[in-house]
Write a protein that holds these residues in place. Sequence first.
Motif, PDB file in Angstrom:
ATOM      1  N   ALA A 222       0.828  -1.208   0.000  1.00 49.43           N
ATOM      2  CA  ALA A 222       0.000   0.000   0.000  1.00 49.43           C
ATOM      3  C   ALA A 222       0.860   1.256   0.000  1.00 49.43           C
ATOM      4  CB  ALA A 222      -0.934  -0.010   1.211  1.00 49.43           C
ATOM      5  N   ARG A 223       1.913   1.268   0.848  1.00 44.72           N
ATOM      6  CA  ARG A 223       2.803   2.436   0.875  1.00 44.72           C
ATOM      7  C   ARG A 223       3.457   2.646  -0.487  1.00 44.72           C
ATOM      8  NH1 ARG A 223       4.374   0.197   5.795  1.00 44.72           N
ATOM      9  NH2 ARG A 223       6.364  -0.491   4.925  1.00 44.72           N
ATOM     10  N   ALA A 224       3.875   1.541  -1.110  1.00 43.03           N
ATOM     11  CA  ALA A 224       4.545   1.644  -2.400  1.00 43.03           C
ATOM     12  C   ALA A 224       3.618   2.183  -3.470  1.00 43.03           C
ATOM     13  CB  ALA A 224       5.077   0.272  -2.818  1.00 43.03           C
ATOM     14  N   LEU A 225       2.326   1.859  -3.347  1.00 40.28           N
ATOM     15  CA  LEU A 225       1.365   2.277  -4.364  1.00 40.28           C
ATOM     16  C   LEU A 225       0.717   3.620  -4.050  1.00 40.28           C
ATOM     17  CD1 LEU A 225      -0.492  -1.107  -4.959  1.00 40.28           C
ATOM     18  CD2 LEU A 225       1.457  -0.174  -6.194  1.00 40.28           C
ATOM     19  N   GLY A 226       0.988   4.159  -2.866  1.00 43.15           N
ATOM     20  CA  GLY A 226       0.328   5.394  -2.486  1.00 43.15           C
ATOM     21  C   GLY A 226      -1.118   5.166  -2.111  1.00 43.15           C
ATOM     22  N   VAL A 227      -1.415   3.984  -1.519  1.00 47.78           N
ATOM     23  CA  VAL A 227      -2.778   3.629  -1.160  1.00 47.78           C
ATOM     24  C   VAL A 227      -2.978   3.872   0.326  1.00 47.78           C
ATOM     25  CG1 VAL A 227      -4.439   1.742  -1.039  1.00 47.78           C
ATOM     26  CG2 VAL A 227      -2.893   1.925  -2.989  1.00 47.78           C
ATOM     27  N   HIS A 228      -4.120   4.400   0.708  1.00 43.90           N
ATOM     28  CA  HIS A 228      -4.436   4.644   2.104  1.00 43.90           C
ATOM     29  C   HIS A 228      -5.139   3.421   2.672  1.00 43.90           C
ATOM     30  CE1 HIS A 228      -3.318   8.767   1.374  1.00 43.90           C
ATOM     31  NE2 HIS A 228      -4.204   8.839   0.392  1.00 43.90           N
ATOM     32  N   MET A 229      -4.544   2.806   3.695  1.00 41.31           N
ATOM     33  CA  MET A 229      -5.139   1.624   4.304  1.00 41.31           C
ATOM     34  C   MET A 229      -6.126   2.047   5.387  1.00 41.31           C
ATOM     35  SD  MET A 229      -3.896  -1.032   2.820  1.00 41.31           S
ATOM     36  CE  MET A 229      -4.348  -2.328   3.982  1.00 41.31           C
ATOM     37  N   ARG A 230      -7.273   1.383   5.380  1.00 41.47           N
ATOM     38  CA  ARG A 230      -8.257   1.591   6.420  1.00 41.47           C
ATOM     39  C   ARG A 230      -8.667   0.232   6.969  1.00 41.47           C
ATOM     40  NH1 ARG A 230     -12.284   6.049   3.568  1.00 41.47           N
ATOM     41  NH2 ARG A 230     -10.787   7.764   3.455  1.00 41.47           N
TER      42      ARG A 230
ATOM     43  N   GLN B 261      10.842 -11.832  -3.562  1.00 45.68           N
ATOM     44  CA  GLN B 261       9.724 -12.545  -4.150  1.00 45.68           C
ATOM     45  C   GLN B 261       8.654 -11.627  -4.729  1.00 45.68           C
ATOM     46  OE1 GLN B 261       9.567 -15.981  -4.500  1.00 45.68           O
ATOM     47  NE2 GLN B 261      11.697 -15.668  -3.940  1.00 45.68           N
ATOM     48  N   ALA B 262       8.699 -10.342  -4.435  1.00 46.85           N
ATOM     49  CA  ALA B 262       7.643  -9.436  -4.870  1.00 46.85           C
ATOM     50  C   ALA B 262       8.039  -8.720  -6.148  1.00 46.85           C
ATOM     51  CB  ALA B 262       7.350  -8.425  -3.773  1.00 46.85           C
ATOM     52  N   LEU B 263       7.077  -8.529  -7.017  1.00 48.13           N
ATOM     53  CA  LEU B 263       7.328  -7.786  -8.243  1.00 48.13           C
ATOM     54  C   LEU B 263       6.156  -6.853  -8.478  1.00 48.13           C
ATOM     55  CD1 LEU B 263       9.099  -7.238 -10.635  1.00 48.13           C
ATOM     56  CD2 LEU B 263       8.004  -9.111 -11.855  1.00 48.13           C
ATOM     57  N   ILE B 264       6.421  -5.566  -8.357  1.00 49.79           N
ATOM     58  CA  ILE B 264       5.402  -4.558  -8.584  1.00 49.79           C
ATOM     59  C   ILE B 264       5.747  -3.828  -9.875  1.00 49.79           C
ATOM     60  CG2 ILE B 264       6.643  -2.930  -7.089  1.00 49.79           C
ATOM     61  CD1 ILE B 264       3.982  -1.645  -6.446  1.00 49.79           C
ATOM     62  N   LEU B 265       4.760  -3.643 -10.727  1.00 58.75           N
ATOM     63  CA  LEU B 265       4.981  -3.095 -12.060  1.00 58.75           C
ATOM     64  C   LEU B 265       4.095  -1.890 -12.291  1.00 58.75           C
ATOM     65  CD1 LEU B 265       4.901  -6.486 -13.970  1.00 58.75           C
ATOM     66  CD2 LEU B 265       6.932  -5.208 -13.297  1.00 58.75           C
ATOM     67  N   PRO B 266       4.509  -1.001 -13.180  1.00 62.82           N
ATOM     68  CA  PRO B 266       3.654   0.139 -13.528  1.00 62.82           C
ATOM     69  C   PRO B 266       2.353  -0.338 -14.162  1.00 62.82           C
ATOM     70  CG  PRO B 266       5.905   0.460 -14.329  1.00 62.82           C
ATOM     71  CD  PRO B 266       5.803  -0.967 -13.893  1.00 62.82           C
ATOM     72  N   PRO B 267       1.365   0.549 -14.281  1.00 63.88           N
ATOM     73  CA  PRO B 267       0.123   0.167 -14.953  1.00 63.88           C
ATOM     74  C   PRO B 267       0.390  -0.324 -16.378  1.00 63.88           C
ATOM     75  CG  PRO B 267      -0.124   2.273 -13.825  1.00 63.88           C
ATOM     76  CD  PRO B 267       1.335   1.930 -13.776  1.00 63.88           C
TER      77      PRO B 267
ATOM     78  N   VAL C 227     -14.657  -1.637 -18.521  1.00 58.95           N
ATOM     79  CA  VAL C 227     -14.209  -2.818 -17.774  1.00 58.95           C
ATOM     80  C   VAL C 227     -12.695  -2.977 -17.811  1.00 58.95           C
ATOM     81  CG1 VAL C 227     -16.358  -4.085 -18.058  1.00 58.95           C
ATOM     82  CG2 VAL C 227     -14.592  -4.261 -19.823  1.00 58.95           C
ATOM     83  N   LEU C 228     -12.023  -2.212 -18.660  1.00 56.71           N
ATOM     84  CA  LEU C 228     -10.561  -2.293 -18.757  1.00 56.71           C
ATOM     85  C   LEU C 228      -9.858  -1.304 -17.832  1.00 56.71           C
ATOM     86  CD1 LEU C 228     -10.136  -2.549 -22.649  1.00 56.71           C
ATOM     87  CD2 LEU C 228     -10.309  -4.412 -20.998  1.00 56.71           C
ATOM     88  N   SER C 229     -10.604  -0.583 -17.013  1.00 59.29           N
ATOM     89  CA  SER C 229     -10.003   0.485 -16.207  1.00 59.29           C
ATOM     90  C   SER C 229      -8.971  -0.029 -15.203  1.00 59.29           C
ATOM     91  CB  SER C 229     -11.087   1.272 -15.472  1.00 59.29           C
ATOM     92  OG  SER C 229     -11.828   0.420 -14.609  1.00 59.29           O
ATOM     93  N   ALA C 230      -9.022  -1.325 -14.848  1.00 55.15           N
ATOM     94  CA  ALA C 230      -8.013  -1.876 -13.931  1.00 55.15           C
ATOM     95  C   ALA C 230      -6.613  -1.801 -14.523  1.00 55.15           C
ATOM     96  CB  ALA C 230      -8.347  -3.322 -13.580  1.00 55.15           C
ATOM     97  N   ALA C 231      -6.512  -1.668 -15.850  1.00 56.11           N
ATOM     98  CA  ALA C 231      -5.207  -1.543 -16.489  1.00 56.11           C
ATOM     99  C   ALA C 231      -4.517  -0.240 -16.151  1.00 56.11           C
ATOM    100  CB  ALA C 231      -5.350  -1.672 -18.008  1.00 56.11           C
ATOM    101  N   LEU C 232      -5.249   0.703 -15.538  1.00 50.11           N
ATOM    102  CA  LEU C 232      -4.662   1.976 -15.133  1.00 50.11           C
ATOM    103  C   LEU C 232      -4.073   1.908 -13.730  1.00 50.11           C
ATOM    104  CD1 LEU C 232      -7.505   4.305 -16.457  1.00 50.11           C
ATOM    105  CD2 LEU C 232      -5.410   3.601 -17.624  1.00 50.11           C
ATOM    106  N   LEU C 233      -4.245   0.764 -13.053  1.00 46.24           N
ATOM    107  CA  LEU C 233      -3.679   0.563 -11.722  1.00 46.24           C
ATOM    108  C   LEU C 233      -2.316  -0.114 -11.836  1.00 46.24           C
ATOM    109  CD1 LEU C 233      -6.826  -0.858  -9.876  1.00 46.24           C
ATOM    110  CD2 LEU C 233      -5.902   1.466  -9.701  1.00 46.24           C
ATOM    111  N   PRO C 234      -1.461   0.067 -10.843  1.00 43.52           N
ATOM    112  CA  PRO C 234      -0.218  -0.709 -10.826  1.00 43.52           C
ATOM    113  C   PRO C 234      -0.525  -2.207 -10.833  1.00 43.52           C
ATOM    114  CG  PRO C 234      -0.187   1.021  -9.175  1.00 43.52           C
ATOM    115  CD  PRO C 234      -1.584   0.968  -9.686  1.00 43.52           C
ATOM    116  N   THR C 235       0.396  -2.983 -11.356  1.00 49.58           N
ATOM    117  CA  THR C 235       0.226  -4.433 -11.432  1.00 49.58           C
ATOM    118  C   THR C 235       1.104  -5.117 -10.392  1.00 49.58           C
ATOM    119  OG1 THR C 235      -0.239  -4.350 -13.805  1.00 49.58           O
ATOM    120  CG2 THR C 235       0.490  -6.463 -12.910  1.00 49.58           C
TER     121      THR C 235
END
Length: 366
Positions: A24-32, A62-68, A84-92
């Motif tokens: 979450a920190r790497a992606l700039g996501v706010h955890m709740r 073991q982790a691999l985070i990729l750009p959208p 329905v393709l909008s998930a492609a705009l999120l990091p992978t």
Amino acid sequence: YSNTFDHGGAAASAPRCASSRTIARALGVHMRSGGAKAATHVPTDSTWHAAKLELQTEGNGQALILPPSVDPMSQRAQEIKQTVLSAALLPTILYRPPPPVRISPYFTRSSAQGISRIAKSVARRGFCVCECSFDSHLLQRAAREALELYTGDCMAVHGFVRNGQKLPPPKPCGQFRYGNRDDVCVMLRFDESDPHRQRTPTLAQFDEYLEKLGVGIFDAMSRLSNRERESMGNGPSGEALCYTSRGDLMVACYPGENTAHGVHIDNADGDGREGSDFGRVLTLIIYLNEAWELERDGGALRLHLPASVARTQCREYNAGASAAVDVCPSAGTIAIFRADRIMHEVRPCSQRYRLAASVWMCAGPA
């Protein structure tokens, strides 16, 4: 890679990857307490680099985070952001796929067990990767026939199907040669109307095999319990599925030079067959590439999982990212996935020609 899928059994032996909060920190996501909220900004290149370092440190590599998959600032992003393709705009976040299901090239009584495993995987996750023990010479002959179709100028740029209508071949656009794709292909029917029939006897054998396999999967999936089918094994309103028809065999070539195919769903609109059936429901692809290595050759089939699947099947899944798996297109590998629900893409192929043969299977309510 992130840590593996939940295989429904004992915990995987692979090292644990970074925690949800690190991702979450790497992606700039706010955890709740109720879960994750999508990122509110587009990470920069330096952010990606820092995220990879942090994930690799905590996750033992073991982790691999990729750009959208699609640049959020591109024209393509504007086209898909409300679709329905909008998930492609999120990091992978790339997960290790489950172990492949090993199947026989012959349909015998013992084949039923393997087909049942495939059906359960498709119903649970929306996809299954198989390894079939075809004779290596048979695979080489099929690859040679496919390559001769390419070098003989039998392949051409194909458009897309929308509401059951074939669109004209797209024009060059952005990073792709032809709209959202770089491949060329040919459709084979193997009947008297097919001008390539005499030159493709081995591909005809694979076509017959894929058809029998697809029909068997639908049959096995229809015999699953309602609970086993409830994720990805049903029709749009929860119906059990029944095979209705199939398309021609599509033989495709990506001729190296970083050719690729952008994110898409094969059948995002029912193929315009409302009142008849649900259109294409299963995609079956057999690969013909000997000694293919992803790190050297690229060309992975990347399957993006719907959030409903990722929440239950992917450990440490984070709602601010798109969960995905890569399939290596090596000879004898068969990829099977929901044609109407799984967003996918072909990653850039470096230098080698990438050859594949695909069949789409249609289904309606049982």
